[in-house]
Structure formats: structure tokens, C-alpha cells
Scaffold this motif. Structure first.
Motif, PDB file in Angstrom:
ATOM      1  N   PRO A 142      -6.631   7.649   9.160  1.00 39.94           N
ATOM      2  CA  PRO A 142      -5.224   7.624   8.591  1.00 39.94           C
ATOM      3  C   PRO A 142      -5.236   7.344   7.187  1.00 39.94           C
ATOM      4  N   ALA A 143      -4.418   8.008   6.398  1.00 39.77           N
ATOM      5  CA  ALA A 143      -4.243   7.826   4.973  1.00 39.77           C
ATOM      6  C   ALA A 143      -3.996   6.290   4.775  1.00 39.77           C
ATOM      7  N   LEU A 144      -4.321   5.622   3.549  1.00 37.97           N
ATOM      8  CA  LEU A 144      -3.908   4.375   3.225  1.00 37.97           C
ATOM      9  C   LEU A 144      -2.765   4.163   2.587  1.00 37.97           C
ATOM     10  N   ILE A 145      -2.045   2.927   2.809  1.00 39.97           N
ATOM     11  CA  ILE A 145      -0.944   2.576   2.204  1.00 39.97           C
ATOM     12  C   ILE A 145      -1.215   2.380   0.680  1.00 39.97           C
ATOM     13  N   LYS A 146      -0.363   2.931  -0.115  1.00 42.96           N
ATOM     14  CA  LYS A 146      -0.621   3.129  -1.536  1.00 42.96           C
ATOM     15  C   LYS A 146      -0.199   1.968  -2.462  1.00 42.96           C
ATOM     16  N   SER A 147       1.081   1.385  -1.989  1.00 49.47           N
ATOM     17  CA  SER A 147       1.612  -0.003  -2.760  1.00 49.47           C
ATOM     18  C   SER A 147       2.276  -0.849  -1.958  1.00 49.47           C
ATOM     19  N   GLY A 148       2.679  -1.954  -2.292  1.00 47.78           N
ATOM     20  CA  GLY A 148       3.307  -2.943  -1.857  1.00 47.78           C
ATOM     21  C   GLY A 148       2.472  -3.921  -0.961  1.00 47.78           C
ATOM     22  N   GLU A 149       2.950  -4.736  -0.225  1.00 48.39           N
ATOM     23  CA  GLU A 149       2.335  -5.997   0.659  1.00 48.39           C
ATOM     24  C   GLU A 149       1.407  -5.453   1.523  1.00 48.39           C
ATOM     25  N   PHE A 150       1.357  -4.315   1.874  1.00 48.55           N
ATOM     26  CA  PHE A 150       0.189  -3.871   2.895  1.00 48.55           C
ATOM     27  C   PHE A 150      -0.610  -2.655   2.319  1.00 48.55           C
ATOM     28  N   ALA A 151      -0.414  -2.636   0.962  1.00 46.46           N
ATOM     29  CA  ALA A 151      -1.418  -1.730   0.208  1.00 46.46           C
ATOM     30  C   ALA A 151      -2.755  -1.610   0.767  1.00 46.46           C
ATOM     31  N   GLY A 152      -3.527  -0.654   0.956  1.00 47.72           N
ATOM     32  CA  GLY A 152      -5.062  -0.667   1.184  1.00 47.72           C
ATOM     33  C   GLY A 152      -5.114  -0.501   2.722  1.00 47.72           C
ATOM     34  N   LEU A 153      -4.107  -0.695   3.540  1.00 53.53           N
ATOM     35  CA  LEU A 153      -4.428  -0.845   5.029  1.00 53.53           C
ATOM     36  C   LEU A 153      -4.066   0.690   5.574  1.00 53.53           C
ATOM     37  N   ALA A 154      -4.446   1.067   6.841  1.00 53.24           N
ATOM     38  CA  ALA A 154      -4.221   2.504   7.135  1.00 53.24           C
ATOM     39  C   ALA A 154      -2.796   2.601   7.809  1.00 53.24           C
TER      40      ALA A 154
ATOM     41  N   LEU B 153       4.514   3.836  16.793  1.00 52.86           N
ATOM     42  CA  LEU B 153       5.320   2.702  16.963  1.00 52.86           C
ATOM     43  C   LEU B 153       4.638   1.357  17.384  1.00 52.86           C
ATOM     44  N   PHE B 154       3.829   1.934  18.566  1.00 54.74           N
ATOM     45  CA  PHE B 154       3.069   0.598  19.367  1.00 54.74           C
ATOM     46  C   PHE B 154       2.290  -0.058  18.338  1.00 54.74           C
ATOM     47  N   VAL B 155       1.442   0.893  17.508  1.00 54.26           N
ATOM     48  CA  VAL B 155       0.605   0.309  16.423  1.00 54.26           C
ATOM     49  C   VAL B 155       1.116  -0.432  15.415  1.00 54.26           C
ATOM     50  N   SER B 156       2.469  -0.053  14.961  1.00 53.14           N
ATOM     51  CA  SER B 156       3.255  -0.719  13.954  1.00 53.14           C
ATOM     52  C   SER B 156       3.804  -2.147  14.474  1.00 53.14           C
ATOM     53  N   LEU B 157       4.238  -2.240  15.866  1.00 53.92           N
ATOM     54  CA  LEU B 157       4.619  -3.282  16.209  1.00 53.92           C
ATOM     55  C   LEU B 157       3.393  -4.392  16.672  1.00 53.92           C
ATOM     56  N   TYR B 158       2.377  -3.911  16.994  1.00 53.51           N
ATOM     57  CA  TYR B 158       1.169  -4.741  17.361  1.00 53.51           C
ATOM     58  C   TYR B 158       0.770  -5.230  15.962  1.00 53.51           C
ATOM     59  N   THR B 159       0.516  -4.689  14.884  1.00 48.38           N
ATOM     60  CA  THR B 159      -0.178  -4.825  13.545  1.00 48.38           C
ATOM     61  C   THR B 159       0.694  -5.583  12.508  1.00 48.38           C
ATOM     62  N   GLY B 160       1.945  -5.235  12.727  1.00 43.37           N
ATOM     63  CA  GLY B 160       2.810  -5.784  11.597  1.00 43.37           C
ATOM     64  C   GLY B 160       3.229  -4.783  10.524  1.00 43.37           C
ATOM     65  N   ILE B 161       2.485  -3.859  10.594  1.00 39.92           N
ATOM     66  CA  ILE B 161       2.469  -2.773   9.508  1.00 39.92           C
ATOM     67  C   ILE B 161       3.515  -1.710   9.836  1.00 39.92           C
ATOM     68  N   PRO B 162       4.542  -1.868   8.761  1.00 41.29           N
ATOM     69  CA  PRO B 162       5.760  -1.271   8.795  1.00 41.29           C
ATOM     70  C   PRO B 162       5.668   0.158   9.176  1.00 41.29           C
ATOM     71  N   TYR B 163       6.725   0.881  10.075  1.00 44.61           N
ATOM     72  CA  TYR B 163       6.709   2.311  10.256  1.00 44.61           C
ATOM     73  C   TYR B 163       7.872   2.407  11.072  1.00 44.61           C
ATOM     74  N   GLU B 164       8.682   3.378  10.409  1.00 44.69           N
ATOM     75  CA  GLU B 164      10.208   3.898  11.151  1.00 44.69           C
ATOM     76  C   GLU B 164       9.950   4.975  11.957  1.00 44.69           C
ATOM     77  N   ALA B 165      10.103   4.726  13.421  1.00 48.61           N
ATOM     78  CA  ALA B 165       9.903   5.625  14.425  1.00 48.61           C
ATOM     79  C   ALA B 165      11.021   6.729  14.339  1.00 48.61           C
ATOM     80  N   GLU B 166      10.776   7.912  15.082  1.00 49.41           N
ATOM     81  CA  GLU B 166      11.675   8.948  15.148  1.00 49.41           C
ATOM     82  C   GLU B 166      12.883   8.219  16.097  1.00 49.41           C
ATOM     83  N   GLU B 167      14.237   8.540  16.099  1.00 44.98           N
ATOM     84  CA  GLU B 167      15.187   8.251  16.947  1.00 44.98           C
ATOM     85  C   GLU B 167      15.018   8.567  18.515  1.00 44.98           C
ATOM     86  N   THR B 168      14.256   9.840  18.577  1.00 42.08           N
ATOM     87  CA  THR B 168      14.027  10.033  20.019  1.00 42.08           C
ATOM     88  C   THR B 168      12.701   9.595  20.378  1.00 42.08           C
TER      89      THR B 168
END
Length: 510
Positions: A314-326, A388-403
Motif C-alpha cells: 500500500p501507498a504510504l501516508i504522506k503527512s501528519g502524525e502517521f506519515a510514513g506508515l502504510a 476498516l479492521f486494519v485501521s481499528l487494530y493498528t490505530g491508523i485512521p481510515y473512514e470506511a464506506e457507509e455500506t
């Protein structure tokens, strides 16, 4: 002299044909393997992106700043991109004049135009208009480089006539790309290599090296008879006769203007370090180009750098607190659980238990089919659930689809691991679904008449999802026309002014 020139022309034509056939074979083998065609050998397949050097160029910024490649680009593209730059430093854009399959294709179409219009061919566009149009490819180059760096996706793919041409082998079509391809074919009957002249971003990039290339095309003024044959032979309409050295960024290093080809005076238009020293014949430059490419590819294979499949990174996050993480948002349906674990620190047993899978090598894109029979209409458990699961487990933010829903097993795992602090966790728990007993370790049946109504459609359901579910591509395309596997059914339907619900009903009746 005439016999010699014909032989040299034939050598360039052979080199062009060989590389054109190479691309066709590579794409055909890849398509055959994807469709499960039985072959007497195991092919080493690759996508068109994997053998396109421009992919290495557009990925340069992401590779330098983030250590990752643009989506769909492979290590082999970087290898070819580096080889293309090396050759351009030596001989100019020989990739354009000798290797590029799409340039070759335009030349083949142009032969028809030459027969139709004779000497008028390639002279229809007024000089002033032509000069302005030639600037367009630099606009395209800047746009492609900037947008690709920002989005980390191949923004040019949908418009690329080169990709459209060879996508016919894969039965994948981009409407915009196909229309542009048709325009290029039509223009090629009047103008030689129109895409190369006015729109090709890779040609624009390589053309810059004409200013600094080592072996330049030079005209020996004392022996020149000013016959203008070099000018007439140039497919890019460069005024070769008007200067002592060709430095035009439009030059594609086809060498058609040289004394080996068009110029009737020996050693008058040649390629070399100086006008009277270190001259290299057209034959040698073409063969050196092919040899350097082949040797570079073989060396990269031996060194382990030649990789024509996705790195699944996966691409890395470019900025912010989680910059450099997948970035969980870049997890794709083509990934397996094993691919996900390479980029995120999650125990194997945790992710398998969460999604009730028995194999780390299971493709994430299969999830929607597995859970289809228990998902409410308009909802899904699929690749986005993994994100969504990866986000919840790792704490890396991600906004899932409403569905998007999570399995109850994933909720239980998150609670037991203490990963249930997200503000929306209560809602995820309330909406979670359970997999019926007996289906936890095997996918749901592809599709039967009794089960077709159980196939879940959402706004993100793609042609590829339906193929996985057992539908036939020709049946879907009979309703919506030619599609790519990544095309969303809803987007295609609405793009044609059709009701998604009506299209969905027709597909479920298949």
C-alpha cells in the motif's frame, strides 16, 4: 549504395517488429493465464504497465519520497525507465524511434497515408499551427507527472491510446482511451506519428535529452548539397538541413535523415561525437539500442530486480502524525491476507480468526462472495471491511464506506485484543453480521439459479466481483457494453443514463 540502404531500413523495421511482437506475446500470455487457459508451459506473465518504461518515470517521485511505486507499476518498469534514460543520454530518444510499439503502429498506419497522398503526406498542418500544437505534449507531461505524484495512481491510463490499443487483447476498454486511439489512427493517415508529435508525455520527456545526448546527429556543411532530402525524410518535420547539429526536442532518433538512409552524399548527415570523429552508423546504433535493452533486462533478472508482478504494498501516508506508515485505504481486492500482514503489524491468527479464513493466501476480493448470503441489501463485507479492521487494530485512521460491515468474529477479536476504543465502535458492533455455520472456511457457491438473488449489489460492485460470483462477462456486457473488470456496475449504468436498480434486476435474472 541502394542495396545497402534497403538493408539498413530493413534492420530498423525488424527491430521495431520484434519489440512489437514481444509486447503482444507478453500481454497475450498474461491474458491466457488469467483466463485459465491450459498452456504447455508456465509463462512468466506481465501486464502492459510492467513493460512500459514511462511507468518508471512517473513513479520516480513516489519511489524517492516514499519508497513505493505508483499503483499498477512494477519494478520492471523502473528498470526499463532507467535503461531508457541511459539510451537517451547516449543516442537520444531511440526508444521512440526504434522500440516503442505505439510509434511503430502509427508508422504502419502512416504507410496508407503515404500511398494516398504521396508527397503531400505529413505537410497538411500549417507551420505556425504545428509549432503551437507541439507544446501540448509538454502540458500533458507536466499534468501526468503532477497528478500521478499527488494521487499515486496512473491518471493517464484512461486516456492512453497505447494502453487502449493493447487492451483489446485483454477485452478491457476505456471509452476515452479508445476514442483517442481512433483519433490517432485517423490522424496518422495525414500526419506522421501524430501522437508522438503532439501528445506523448514520454516522448516529451525523452526529447529533452537531445540537448545533452553524447552522440548527436550532425550535418557536414562542406559536403552538403542542400537537396533537402534529410528534411523530407524526417517524420517529425525537423529542419535538419538548417543547422550543423540536430538538437530539436522533437527528434526521435529514427536516423531516417542520415547518409545511411535519405542523404545521398556519404558521411554528410551522420551520428557521432564530432562532425569528423567517432561516427556511428545507423545499423550500429539500432543494434546497440536493442542489445543494451536486452542485456539490461537479463542483468536485472539475474540481480533479482526484474519483477513484473505487483509488490502488493500500500501507498504510504504522506503527512501528519502517521506519515510514513502504510495507508489502509490503499489495500486492494487483489491482495491476500499475507500481503496485508507485510505492511501492517497484525498477528496471522488474528486476521484469519477475524474473517474466519483458513488461508493467508486467500484473495481479499473473494470476501464479498463468501459473505453474500448473510449481508443485508445495500451492505457488504469485502475489501473495505479489511481496511476498516486494519485501521481499528493498528490505530491508523481510515473512514470506511457507509455500506461497509464487519463480521461479528472481527468485532470479537478487536474486543479481546483491546482495540475497541474507536468512537464508532458501538455502531460497528450493532451492525456486525455472523457467517452461517458450515461456511466459515469455504467460499459461497459461485452462483446457481436459486442463489442468484443472494448476490449483493452495492454502489462499489464491479464487473470483477460479478465474475468471481460466477457470472459471465459476455452476459454483463450484453447489458452494459464493453467493460473493464475494475468498472463499477452502478457507475457504468448511470454513465449511460440507465437506472442502477433496473440494470441490477437484469443481471440477477441471468
Amino acid at each position: 549504395m541502394k542495396t545497402l540502404k534497403k538493408k539498413r531500413v530493413r534492420i530498423r523495421a525488424i527491430v521495431q517488429l520484434v519489440f512489437f511482437v514481444w509486447v503482444v506475446v507478453v500481454i497475450s500470455l498474461g491474458t491466457a493465464a488469467e483466463r485459465g487457459v491450459s498452456l504447455p508451459f508456465t509463462p512468466s506473465t506481465a501486464s502492459l504497465h510492467a513493460i512500459c518504461p514511462f511507468g518508471g518515470v512517473v513513479s520516480a517521485w513516489n519511489l524517492i519520497t516514499e519508497g513505493t511505486l505508483v499503483r499498477k507499476i512494477h519494478d520492471s518498469s523502473v528498470v526499463l525507465g532507467v535503461l531508457g534514460i541511459l539510451l537517451a543520454l547516449l543516442f537520444g530518444p531511440v526508444i521512440c524511434g526504434w522500440i516503442c510499439p505505439f510509434g511503430t503502429f502509427q508508422e504502419w498506419v502512416g504507410r496508407i497515408g503515404k500511398k494516398l497522398f504521396k508527397r503531400r503526406y505529413n505537410t497538411f498542418i500549417p507551420y505556425k499551427v504545428d509549432r503551437i500544437l507541439r507544446l501540448l505534449r509538454y502540458v500533458v507531461l507536466v499534468w501526468v507527472l503532477v497528478m500521478t505524484s499527488v494521487s499515486a495512481t496512473l491518471v493517464f491510463q484512461a486516456y492512453d491510446p497505447y494502453y487502449a490499443l493493447f487492451s483489446f487483447l485483454r477485452s478491457e476498454f476505456s471509452l476515452a482511451g479508445t476514442i483517442i486511439l481512433g483519433i490517432v489512427v485517423l490522424l496518422s493517415l495525414f500526419v506522421e506519428r501524430p501522437f508522438c508529435k503532439y501528445a506523448c508525455p514520454y516522448g516529451a520527456f525523452l526529447g529533452l535529452f537531445n540537448k545533452i545526448r553524447v552522440f548527436k546527429i550532425r550535418r557536414n556543411e562542406p559536403t552538403c548539397i542542400s537537396c533537402s532530402k534529410c528534411n523530407h525524410a524526417c517524420p517529425m518535420n525537423i529542419d535538419v538541413q538548417g543547422g550543423s547539429v540536430v538538437r530539436s526536442t522533437q527528434c526521435i532518433s529514427c536516423m531516417e535523415c542520415t547518409s545511411d538512409r535519405a542523404c545521398p552524399v556519404p558521411e554528410t548527415v551522420m551520428t557521432g561525437l564530432k562532425s569528423d570523429k567517432a561516427m556511428v552508423s545507423t545499423n550500429k546504433i539500432g543494434l546497440l539500442t536493442a542489445g543494451i535493452l536486452v542485456a539490461g533486462i537479463l542483468l536485472s533478472v539475474a540481480s533479482g530486480f526484474w519483477n513484473t508482478t505487483s509488490s502488493k504494498q500500500p501507498a504510504l501516508i504522506k503527512s501528519g502524525e502517521f506519515a510514513g506508515l502504510a495507508n489502509p485505504a490503499d489495500i486492494r481486492g487483489s491482495y491476500t491476507y499475507r500481503d496485508v500482514l507485510k505492511s501492517f503489524t497484525i498477528p496471522e491468527s488474528v486476521i484469519l480468526q477475524a474473517f474466519q479464513s483458513s488461508s493467508l493466501d486467500e484473495r481479499l476480493g473473494n470476501l464479498e462472495t463468501l459473505w453474500a448470503s448473510v449481508i443485508p441489501e445495500g451492505k457488504e463485507v469485502g475489501t473495505d471491511s479489511i481496511r476498516l479492521f486494519v485501521s481499528l487494530y493498528t490505530g491508523i485512521p481510515y473512514e470506511a464506506e457507509e455500506t461497509t460491515l464487519l463480521p461479528k468474529s472481527a468485532i470479537e477479536v478487536l474486543i479481546s485484543e483491546g482495540r475497541n476504543t474507536d468512537p464508532n465502535f458501538e455502531r460497528y458492533t450493532r451492525d456486525a453480521v455472523a457467517l452461517p455455520a458450515g461456511l466459515s472456511t469455504q467460499p459461497a457457491a459461485a452462483k446457481t439459479e436459486d442463489q442468484s438473488a443472494a448476490i449483493t449489489f452495492t454502489g462499489k460492485t464491479t464487473l470483477g466481483d460479478l465474475l468471481i460470483a460466477g457470472y459471465q462477462q459476455e452476459d454483463i456486457e450484453a447489458i452494459l457494453g464493453p467493460m473493464k473488470k475494475t468498472d463499477a456496475i452502478k457507475a457504468i449504468a448511470e454513465g449511460q443514463g440507465l437506472s442502477f436498480s433496473e440494470v441490477k434486476a437484469k443481471i440477477l435474472e441471468l
